[in-house]
Design a protein around this motif. Structure first.
Motif, PDB file in Angstrom:
ATOM      1  N   LEU A 289       0.826  -1.204   0.000  1.00 31.13           N
ATOM      2  CA  LEU A 289       0.000   0.000   0.000  1.00 31.13           C
ATOM      3  C   LEU A 289       0.863   1.258   0.000  1.00 31.13           C
ATOM      4  N   LEU A 290       1.995   1.224   0.703  1.00 32.00           N
ATOM      5  CA  LEU A 290       2.903   2.364   0.677  1.00 32.00           C
ATOM      6  C   LEU A 290       3.452   2.593  -0.728  1.00 32.00           C
ATOM      7  N   LYS A 291       3.806   1.525  -1.429  1.00 31.98           N
ATOM      8  CA  LYS A 291       4.286   1.669  -2.808  1.00 31.98           C
ATOM      9  C   LYS A 291       3.200   2.285  -3.687  1.00 31.98           C
ATOM     10  N   LEU A 292       1.975   1.817  -3.522  1.00 29.18           N
ATOM     11  CA  LEU A 292       0.882   2.332  -4.338  1.00 29.18           C
ATOM     12  C   LEU A 292       0.606   3.789  -4.002  1.00 29.18           C
ATOM     13  N   ALA A 293       0.573   4.141  -2.708  1.00 24.28           N
ATOM     14  CA  ALA A 293       0.341   5.531  -2.310  1.00 24.28           C
ATOM     15  C   ALA A 293       1.404   6.448  -2.903  1.00 24.28           C
ATOM     16  N   ARG A 294       2.637   6.026  -2.815  1.00 25.55           N
ATOM     17  CA  ARG A 294       3.761   6.817  -3.324  1.00 25.55           C
ATOM     18  C   ARG A 294       3.619   7.055  -4.826  1.00 25.55           C
ATOM     19  N   ASN A 295       3.283   6.006  -5.558  1.00 31.13           N
ATOM     20  CA  ASN A 295       3.192   6.143  -7.011  1.00 31.13           C
ATOM     21  C   ASN A 295       1.964   6.924  -7.449  1.00 31.13           C
TER      22      ASN A 295
END
Length: 881
Positions: free
Chosen positions: A615-621
């Motif tokens: 989820l952190l990767k998705l939020a960042r992108n």
């Protein structure tokens, strides 16, 4: 808060203690750690490389340094490279290469027989790449290079095997083909043409073979079967699936360790079968034959009748027969074991031979439907001597794309294409998930450590994936990706999109990324239809990061829409107070937060840590595309709470000491460890890249986003600007940014205003600024900056509560960004009433500081920061009265 006095003095003192030149510039000759191969046109912001942001002493560096010590010290008492050798163990074994004396695999899911083996090695590679990029310490680079070199050797050994023609061995007469047996080998088996016996009302199959023995130490349970031959391994199996087929096995089961022939149209419970009464010896040539005439089935051993019985079924009753295999069984329920034997003669007749004719086959003969003598030249084709042109093909390593790299053979990929399910001896376990972790580690080794060899390996793997999937119809792919866990592929589409970015002249990589479309869910999510309830959370989260990366490479706007919609379906609707999601790895109903504590009383596990990682990767992108502060708001919550709290506050060089789950059930606790598991793998990465989202640059270079408040120094080399951040956040809300520039430089400084911040004040060089600083946005300072400019930010930490979406009386409490966990064991056995009741007014005066940082008492209970990594029981939610 008085910015000009107490806090300015304190922050000045912090700045004076920062070691000069501590920012990692990388050793001479080291390749820079690039942030991304290119900034996609759709981005409004872009990240900095890990080597451009250095962390100063804080709770983050304390957790990070424990993980760095693990990266350095894992197996180091046996030598600096012993740790990487453990990570290489399963790759070398699968490729037929020797392992160093005393070496062992990592263990747990990544053991010698684990169906996920190899995944942990990929994460380990990512950790080393991040550690090297962050610190420049060559110990990490040496370990990384050794690991890449070992993987290259394994890839080359696989490629050499694929280039060699499949050999023939000495047979009973002439030559035979050798099937090595067991899914731990190359899973050789023979595929005969589809429809070979379809529609026939009588049949004879005869075979001469010499059964081998399997290395039982390599099997999941070496003590399960003491005999040299394994139960239920098929000599041949003709049919549609495990419910409609006919087969011969050398050993039926423990109670009947004898040859058995069976035919069924209704699965194992409806088999019409005949079973011999004597076992088949291993290591000796034996002739077996079975006949079927619509009334009787007969089984012959060395020309003599061994068993017969009534059997009314014939091949004509089985319908369409797609699979005719020698040496393996049907799917998906069939055993994953493969025949270990030398096979010489194999004949198929369209009639039921009599006893004398069967006996005559010992001296020679030829099937009228198909006949294989295996006397042809080495290679995958086994010629049909019947004159019907029904050549067989040996399925094994020969002809495989030379880019293949894994810690096991292609068996699991083959089984997934046949819709094998997850678990048990008959199942598989997410082969493309494992493939992705290896590819992701290699791509990190290239991106962060400049390893061209790692890129070569990842590119070859991408080519191999393309060669395998491009041959499959869309319908089969859709069914594969919808299978629970077995079809989990991690972020394979993200890795393929990354290869597309690195190889813009290779359109097949983006094409291959599209082959991972989970079509039904993708299209529904793009429409805004929420189908997540009951789906495996971590199976699907990384798919949407991959879709976003595909959009960046030109795959289409629908992929971006789906990713954004998916995010909004999870956050806040399925997100707990610490940022995690899921019950027992599964997404549950939208908006049900408090209810999930007691709707699943037999599952105390919530919030798989891998889910937050993704989820952190998705939020960042998503932020790169939109600049929307809501994504960084979530990023702070999840990073400062579940991720920080996922690393135990103790040193270890034997284990990453991270969590699998961060339970939300009242009175539960966290367990740590996880060598070899998925969360052990992502945990190694979580704690060696804290700085990756502290700062972003606007895509046009005209602004700097300060997303997270964390002691750090940014080297914005493109602007010849350095920004130092000094703060005790999250223990204190005072932040000082000092701009170092060689000349006046204009850019907008965008400071994130947390959603809980009722006050947010900024001074520049001691002068308060009049800013639009609404909570949940960015305050903007657009000006010319000079060396030495100081920006003081006051974000007074305050206590604030947040109610569960489905029950306003069930709440969590925070101090600033920090979730405070009530320290107490479970209250009673009934989870519906097991929440602690607290008498708390609107002003929250019931919460009194204890004197220990971020510790409070209220109504007789103690509250402590969730980021403390211990095994004490806690309550994240309580009932307010």
């Amino acid at each position: 808060m008085n910015l000009n006095r107490r806090n300015a003095l304190r922050l000045g003192a912090l700045a004076s203690t920062a070691p000069a030149g501590f920012l990692h510039q990388g050793p001479a000759g080291a390749a820079p750690a690039a942030a991304d191969p290119a900034t996609p046109d759709s981005w409004t912001a872009r990240p900095f490389g890990l080597d451009q942001v250095a962390l100063d002493d804080s709770i983050f560096t304390a957790k990070r340094d424990r993980m760095l010590a693990y990266a350095r010290g894992y197996e180091a008492d046996r030598g600096e490279l012993a740790g990487p050798d453990r990570m290489l163990y399963n790759f070398r074994a699968a490729a037929g290469l020797p392992n160093p004396d005393g070496a062992e695999p990592p263990g747990s899911w990544d053991n010698e027989t684990g169906y996920l083996r190899g995944h942990y090695s990929g994460h380990f590679l990512s950790m080393l790449a991040q550690a090297w990029a962050s610190t420049g310490k060559r110990v990490y680079k040496r370990k990384l290079d050794h690991l890449v070199k070992g993987l290259t050797d394994a890839r080359d050994a696989f490629a050499a095997a694929a280039a060699e023609p499949t050999p023939r061995v000495e047979g009973h007469t002439g030559t035979a083909v050798r099937l090595t047996g067991s899914p731990l080998g190359h899973a050789e088996h023979l595929a005969l043409p589809a429809g070979l016996v379809e529609g026939h009302s009588a049949l004879t199959v005869a075979v001469r073979l010499k059964p081998g023995t399997v290395d039982r130490t390599k099997l999941p349970d070496p003590n399960a079967d003491p005999a040299p031959l394994l139960n239920d391994v098929k000599v041949f199996d003709f049919g549609a699936d495990a419910d409609r087929h006919l087969y011969l096995t050398l050993r039926a089961d423990n109670a009947n360790p004898f040859p058995r022939f069976a035919i069924t149209t209704g699965g194992p419970g409806a088999e019409q079968r005949v079973t011999a009464t004597s076992p088949i010896p291993a290591g000796e040539w034996t002739h077996l034959a079975v006949t079927l005439d619509g009334t009787t089935a007969a089984l012959y051993v060395d020309g003599a009748l061994a068993a017969s019985g009534p059997a009314s079924l014939t091949p004509a009753d089985l319908g369409t027969l797609a699979h005719h295999w020698i040496g393996r069984g049907q799917y998906p329920q069939g055993s994953v074991q493969y025949l270990a034997a030398d096979v010489d003669e194999f004949h198929v007749f369209g009639t039921a031979l009599g006893a004398e004719d069967v006996a005559a086959l010992l001296e020679g003969g030829s099937g009228d439907l198909a006949a294989y003598r295996f006397d042809d030249e080495p290679g995958p084709v086994c010629a049909d001597a019947s004159g019907n042109g029904n050549d067989a093909r040996l399925i094994g390593p020969e002809g495989r794309h030379p880019g293949f790299l894994a810690a096991y053979p292609e068996t699991q990929f083959l089984r997934l294409e046949e819709f094998a399910t997850y678990g048990g001896n008959a199942g598989i376990w997410a082969p493309y998930y494992t493939c992705h972790k290896i590819m992701a580690g290699l791509l990190d080794a290239h991106r962060l450590a400049g390893s061209d060899d790692a890129l070569d390996l990842a590119t070859g793997m991408g080519e191999w994936v393309h060669s395998r999937l491009v041959a499959l119809p869309r319908e089969r792919l859709d069914r594969m990706w919808s299978i629970y866990i077995a079809g989990e592929y991690g972020g394979m589409n993200e890795s393929m999109a990354a290869l597309a970015a690195l190889h813009p002249d290779r359109p097949e990589f983006l094409e291959t990324a599209r082959l991972f479309d989970n079509t039904a869910l993708l299209e529904a999510t793009a429409r805004g239809t929420d189908l997540l309830d009951g789906k495996h959370a971590n199976q699907h989260i990384p798919q949407f990061t991959g879709y976003l990366r595909m959009h960046e490479q030109g795959a289409g706007e629908g992929y971006r829409t789906a990713a954004a919609n998916f995010w909004d379906m999870v956050v806040p609707h399925r997100a707990y107070a610490h940022g995690g999601t899921g019950v027992g790895e599964i997404f549950r109903a939208r908006g049900v937060i408090a209810g999930s504590f007691y709707q699943y009383p037999n599952d105390a596990n919530h919030a798989e840590t891998c889910c937050v990682y993704n989820l952190l990767k998705l939020a960042r992108n998503l932020f790169f595309h939109t600049g929307d502060a809501k994504y960084m708001e979530y990023y702070e919550r999840a990073l400062y709470n579940q991720i920080l709290g996922s690393r135990r506050d103790t040193d270890s060089t034997e284990d990453p000491e991270v969590t699998y789950f961060a339970p939300v059930r009242p009175g539960r606790w966290r367990d740590f460890g996880n060598t070899g598991t998925c969360c052990g793998g992502t945990g190694m990465e979580n704690h060696t890249k804290y700085q990756d989202s502290v700062y972003f640059a606007a895509a046009d270079g005209k602004a700097l986003f300060v997303n997270l408040y964390m002691p750090s120094t940014l080297d914005w080399s493109e602007k010849n600007v350095t920004v130092e951040q000094r703060t005790d956040y999250p223990f204190d809300g005072a932040v000082r940014l000092t701009v170092r520039a060689r000349r006046r430089t204009r850019f907008a400084l965008k400071l994130r205003v947390p959603s809980w911040a009722e006050e947010f004040r900024v001074e520049v060089n001691g002068r308060e600024q009049d800013l639009d600083a609404a909570p949940g946005t960015y305050a903007v300072l657009d000006r010319d900056w000079r060396g030495g400019d100081e920006v003081d930010i006051a974000i007074p930490l305050r206590l604030h509560t947040e109610a569960a979406l489905d029950d306003p009386g069930v709440q969590s409490v925070y101090c600033g960004p920090t979730l405070l966990a009530l320290q107490h064991e479970a209250v009673g056995d009934d989870l519906a009433t097991g929440l602690v009741d607290l008498a708390v007014g609107d002003d929250l005066e019931a919460f009194e500081p204890t004197g220990e940082p971020l510790h409070f008492t209220a109504d007789g209970y103690t509250f402590a920061p969730f980021h403390l990594g211990n095994r004490e029981p806690y309550h994240l939610y309580w009932r307010r009265r």
